[in-house]
Design an enzyme around this catalytic site. Structure first.
Site, PDB file in Angstrom:
ATOM      1  N   ASP A 162       0.841  -1.190   0.000  1.00  0.00           N
ATOM      2  CA  ASP A 162       0.000   0.000   0.000  1.00  0.00           C
ATOM      3  C   ASP A 162       0.878   1.241   0.000  1.00  0.00           C
ATOM      4  O   ASP A 162       1.957   1.256   0.595  1.00  0.00           O
ATOM      5  CB  ASP A 162      -0.927   0.018   1.217  1.00  0.00           C
ATOM      6  N   SER A 163       0.421   2.283  -0.690  1.00  0.00           N
ATOM      7  CA  SER A 163       1.087   3.579  -0.733  1.00  0.00           C
ATOM      8  C   SER A 163       2.543   3.420  -1.191  1.00  0.00           C
ATOM      9  O   SER A 163       2.800   2.919  -2.289  1.00  0.00           O
ATOM     10  CB  SER A 163       0.970   4.270   0.626  1.00  0.00           C
ATOM     11  N   ALA A 164       3.533   3.808  -0.369  1.00  0.00           N
ATOM     12  CA  ALA A 164       4.926   3.620  -0.770  1.00  0.00           C
ATOM     13  C   ALA A 164       5.246   2.144  -0.978  1.00  0.00           C
ATOM     14  O   ALA A 164       6.088   1.794  -1.815  1.00  0.00           O
ATOM     15  CB  ALA A 164       5.855   4.218   0.278  1.00  0.00           C
TER      16      ALA A 164
END
Length: 319
Positions: A162-164
């Site tokens: 998720d995300s980074a």
């Protein structure tokens, strides 16, 4: 009384971290540690392993599935946190990965890569690639960890984050396509949850004002101070990567959230893949009314439950 450098804040990135004038860093989130365990509610068992002196991981297996000689899909999960905060061992990510394992009946390796700014990019990418190769060393059943030897199906390997962490999953998959996956491994697909991609030029409904774009750009520069291209670096902006069409898997699942400032980047990623020479299949699922990584803060909401069920369907789909 004068304030010492150990008490003076040089840079304040609250609510994530603070950097003090003496150089020490105070992380404000993701610093709690939940011990590995056998969870009585889900039947998921976890343990911690050392991959190298710099890289470790938390492994998860579902005790109620994969009986006998049946092997299960393997998911390598990369946590988010802007490359700077969080770990697989904090409650947020322990519970998130455990939930995916319980719903999907997979074996999971939740990777603890080194964090910026002490370990700037590309170190998080290199650590994550090292974890991928370590997992692959079990493909013949002779690796150092018995759970992976006995339970993981290396014909069905997935990268997720998720995300980074989604950014990392993409870049590890791209590296697998360019330099080839380790022997004995079929990288079947990747799951990108609210991926942290960005670029110098706004796309879609992104704000055009520099001050409104500063956060996404600033986190990247903070994590990668040596960058020459800012958020147009190919690691951050796939549109700038000449190897983009060589993604090393055949299936991609992208999650975006309606209120997330990174939403349009997820849709753009799909558009780029479909226009490239890649030739695989990509799907985007949008959660209405929710914001960035909502599933971590509200894991029992309808959209979060749907997200996990969709991941389970994706990794268990026969292809």
């Amino acid at each position: 009384m004068a304030t010492s450098p150990a008490e003076e804040v040089a840079q304040d990135f609250s609510p994530f971290l603070k950097i003090y004038k003496d150089g020490h860093i105070e992380r404000l989130v993701g610093v709690d540690v939940v011990p590995p365990s056998l969870d009585p509610e889900t039947g998921v068992e976890s343990k911690d392993v050392v991959i190298s002196p710099d890289v470790s991981a938390r492994l998860f297996v579902p005790k109620h599935a994969g009986a006998g000689d049946q092997k299960l899909p393997l998911v390598l999960y990369f946590h988010g946190g802007g490359f700077c905060v969080e770990t697989p061992f904090c409650a947020k990510y322990h519970n998130a990965v455990k939930t995916i394992v319980a719903e999907s009946s997979v074996v999971a390796v939740s990777v603890h890569y080194r964090l910026a700014p002490e370990n700037p990019i590309p170190i998080p990418y290199d650590d994550s690639w090292a974890a991928f190769k370590w997992a692959a060393s079990h493909s013949e059943g002779t690796g150092p960890d018995e759970w992976l030897n006995a339970r993981a199906d290396f014909r069905r390997v997935f990268l997720a984050g998720d995300s980074a962490g989604a950014n990392i999953a993409h870049n590890v998959a791209l590296r697998a396509g360019v330099s080839r996956s380790p022997a004995g491994v079929n990288l079947a697909g990747i799951v990108l949850i609210h991926p942290y991609f960005w670029g110098v030029e706004p796309i879609g409904n992104e704000p055009k004002e520099a001050e409104k774009r500063a956060m996404a750009e600033g986190i990247w520069r903070f994590s990668y101070p040596a960058t020459e291209n800012g958020s147009d670096d190919p690691w951050m902006n796939p549109a700038k990567d000449l190897n983009f069409g060589r993604l090393g898997c055949g299936r991609v699942l992208v999650f975006v959230a309606e209120k997330d400032g990174l939403r349009d980047r997820g849709w753009y990623y799909k558009e780029l893949l479909e226009k490239s020479e890649w030739g695989g299949t990509v799907e985007v699922v949008e959660a209405k009314g929710d914001d960035h990584v909502f599933h971590l803060s509200n894991p029992t909401c309808d959209n979060a439950v749907s997200l996990v069920k969709k991941i389970a369907s994706f990794v268990n789909e026969e292809k």
